[in-house]
Every structure is written in structure tokens, then in C-alpha cells.
Design a protein around this motif. Structure first.
Motif, PDB file in Angstrom:
ATOM      1  N   ALA A  29       4.430   2.543  -0.203  1.00  0.00           N
ATOM      2  CA  ALA A  29       6.144   2.374   0.176  1.00  0.00           C
ATOM      3  C   ALA A  29       6.035   0.371   0.286  1.00  0.00           C
ATOM      4  CB  ALA A  29       5.529   2.614   1.823  1.00  0.00           C
ATOM      5  N   VAL A  30       4.894  -0.411   0.505  1.00  0.00           N
ATOM      6  CA  VAL A  30       5.166  -1.453  -0.309  1.00  0.00           C
ATOM      7  C   VAL A  30       6.244  -0.906  -1.723  1.00  0.00           C
ATOM      8  CG1 VAL A  30       4.416  -3.506  -0.437  1.00  0.00           C
ATOM      9  CG2 VAL A  30       3.171  -2.234   1.687  1.00  0.00           C
ATOM     10  N   ALA A  31       5.693  -1.173  -2.540  1.00  0.00           N
ATOM     11  CA  ALA A  31       5.924  -1.275  -4.298  1.00  0.00           C
ATOM     12  C   ALA A  31       7.250  -0.758  -3.881  1.00  0.00           C
ATOM     13  CB  ALA A  31       5.676  -0.280  -4.607  1.00  0.00           C
ATOM     14  N   VAL A  32       8.032   0.437  -3.241  1.00  0.00           N
ATOM     15  CA  VAL A  32       9.522   0.654  -2.687  1.00  0.00           C
ATOM     16  C   VAL A  32      10.146  -0.864  -2.310  1.00  0.00           C
ATOM     17  CG1 VAL A  32      11.121   2.454  -1.925  1.00  0.00           C
ATOM     18  CG2 VAL A  32       8.757   3.226  -2.858  1.00  0.00           C
ATOM     19  N   LEU A  33       9.511  -0.495  -1.088  1.00  0.00           N
ATOM     20  CA  LEU A  33       9.716  -1.966  -0.148  1.00  0.00           C
ATOM     21  C   LEU A  33      10.779  -2.994  -0.957  1.00  0.00           C
ATOM     22  CD1 LEU A  33      10.669  -2.651   3.175  1.00  0.00           C
ATOM     23  CD2 LEU A  33       8.464  -3.549   2.976  1.00  0.00           C
TER      24      LEU A  33
END
Length: 275
Positions: free
Chosen positions: A105-109
Motif C-alpha cells: 500500500a505504501v509503494a502504491v501510495l
């Protein structure tokens, strides 16, 4: 502590309910079924991937939404408008978060550019706060929380606080974020009462979701008293409404059967007179 009126308490209660995890819809919607069939026939169609992912996310079918939308993660730039690119990436990020894939989720964000639209920027900050907190990135979570609540009306900030509260607590950022909320209240007793009542409602909700063996303890007495006092006007109003309702039911029953009883009494009196 200042008591809350009916409107304020209802507002706080709505924030608590909004932060609860929604149950997935019991079955696939018609629109999702149509999109699924269409995608099976054209599996690389980005528009259909986007449409089916939207249907799944709106129904809280996060695992299915993640599986579908990950097909288009690296093709986001192919979407023709900034709004569609933003919403597509936000849904992938939300799906990763809801599926507890916090690093992903952090990578996508971090692939989501800061939007120029204020509402979109607010939505990104809200989600970013929760994602970073869930990933135990305390400072980044607090930075996004500050961006999400800064300059907002207190009621809007209160909803953000409620949505992010559990993640902030898990990241060890709860007290710092709470201090931000207290500064935002700026000494207003009504706002502080709302904040305190929300805390108590969330605590009560968490306790009722656990068995006594799991929780091992109940809320402190002072906290229970604070919630009781803050919600006293609402409790009295509900009690009065129930009492009024009971009186109306009694009156309707008497109106319905009173005439029958009266006629019966007259008949008995007439029989006695004739004897």
C-alpha cells in the motif's frame, strides 16, 4: 465537562460508525457480474479492469478488487484523464491497505502524485495517514494527519481522527495526534466534549467486540462517568420520548376499548334494574 446536545452526539456517533469496517456485500452485484463477464472476454481492457475494480471496492470485496486492479497497476498512465488515474491508483492503494498488505500500500501510495484539486488532496492525505500508520511509519503518518486536519472545520477533522485512530494507536502516534486535535479545538468546550465522547464511544465499541476473557478489563470509572454526563441530555430526551410513546399507546387502547367497556357497564346496570 460540557454536555452534548442531540445533534452533536448524533454527529459523533456517525463518525464512529463510519470508521467501522464495512461488511462485504453478500453477493456479487449485477454491475460487477456484467463487468466480470466482459473482462473475461477482453482480459487486457483497462477500462473494464477499472470498472470491475470499482464495483468490487464499492461492495467491500477488497480481495477481488485487489486481484483485478493489480492487472492495471503499471498501466495507470494509459488512462486518459487525471481524475481517472488518481481514482484508479487510490482504489489499488485502499485495496492493499484493506487486505493488510501495508508495504505494498505504501509503494502504491508513493506512486500517486499530489493532486491539484483540494478535495482529492484531502482524500489522499486521509488515506496516506492510515497507510503510513498501519505500516508503522509514525512520523510520515503524523505529517499526513496534520495535512488532513489542518485548516478544516472541527467536525471534518473529527471524522478523520476517528478513521485513523486505531492505525495511529498501533503506530504509537495516538497521543501526538490527539494533541493536534486538542489544539484544533482551541479551548472550545463543545469541541472538547465531542472529542472526549468520541474517545469513550470508540473504547466502548472495542470492549463490546471482545469477550471479558480477551479484554481482561473494563473502561476506567472516570471515563464511564464522563460519557454518561456528556450524553445525559440525549438519554433524558430518549426516556421522555419512550414515556410519551407509552402514554399515547395507553390512550389509543382506552379510546378503542373504553367505549366497549362503557356499553358493557350500562348493560349490566340495566339488567340489575329490570330484576
Amino acid at each position: 465537562m460540557k454536555t452534548l446536545d442531540n445533534k452533536d452526539f448524533a454527529s459523533v456517533e456517525s463518525h464512529v460508525k463510519a470508521a467501522e469496517k464495512l461488511d462485504a456485500a453478500p453477493s456479487r452485484t449485477n454491475s460487477a457480474q456484467v463487468a466480470k463477464v466482459a473482462l473475461e472476454q477482453d482480459p487486457f481492457n483497462l477500462d473494464l479492469i477499472e470498472d470491475l475494480g470499482r464495483c468490487y471496492s464499492e461492495a467491500s470485496h477488497w480481495t477481488q478488487a485487489r486481484n483485478v486492479m493489480m492487472r492495471g497497476r503499471h498501466r495507470v498512465k494509459e488512462l486518459p484523464s487525471e481524475d481517472r488515474r488518481f481514482n484508479f491508483a487510490m482504489r489499488i492503494c485502499e485495496a492493499e491497505y484493506q487486505c493488510k498488505h501495508f508495504k505494498d500500500a505504501v509503494a502504491v501510495l508513493e506512486e500517486i502524485n499530489e493532486p491539484s484539486d483540494p478535495d482529492s488532496a484531502f482524500a489522499r492525505a486521509q488515506l496516506a495517514c492510515r497507510v503510513y500508520a498501519a505500516a508503522k511509519q509514525k512520523q510520515r503518518a503524523l505529517k499526513e494527519f496534520h495535512r488532513a486536519v489542518g485548516g478544516r472545520e472541527f467536525d471534518v477533522a473529527l471524522r478523520t481522527w476517528c478513521l485513523a485512530r486505531l492505525d495511529l494507536e498501533a503506530a504509537g502516534a495516538l497521543e501526538t495526534a490527539k494533541c493536534m486535535m486538542e489544539r484544533l479545538a482551541d479551548g472550545d468546550e463543545r469541541f472538547l466534549a465531542q472529542l472526549g465522547t468520541l474517545e469513550d464511544l470508540v473504547t466502548a465499541e472495542n470492549e463490546t467486540s471482545k469477550t471479558a476473557a480477551e479484554s481482561g478489563r473494563s473502561a476506567p470509572l472516570w471515563r464511564k462517568l464522563r460519557t454518561w454526563w456528556a450524553t445525559l441530555p440525549l438519554r433524558l430526551q430518549r426516556l421522555s420520548s419512550r414515556a410519551d410513546g407509552s402514554m399515547r399507546q395507553c390512550w389509543r387502547a382506552w379510546s378503542k376499548f373504553g367505549g366497549v367497556v362503557g356499553q358493557l357497564c350500562k348493560s349490566i346496570s340495566l339488567v340489575k334494574f329490570l330484576r
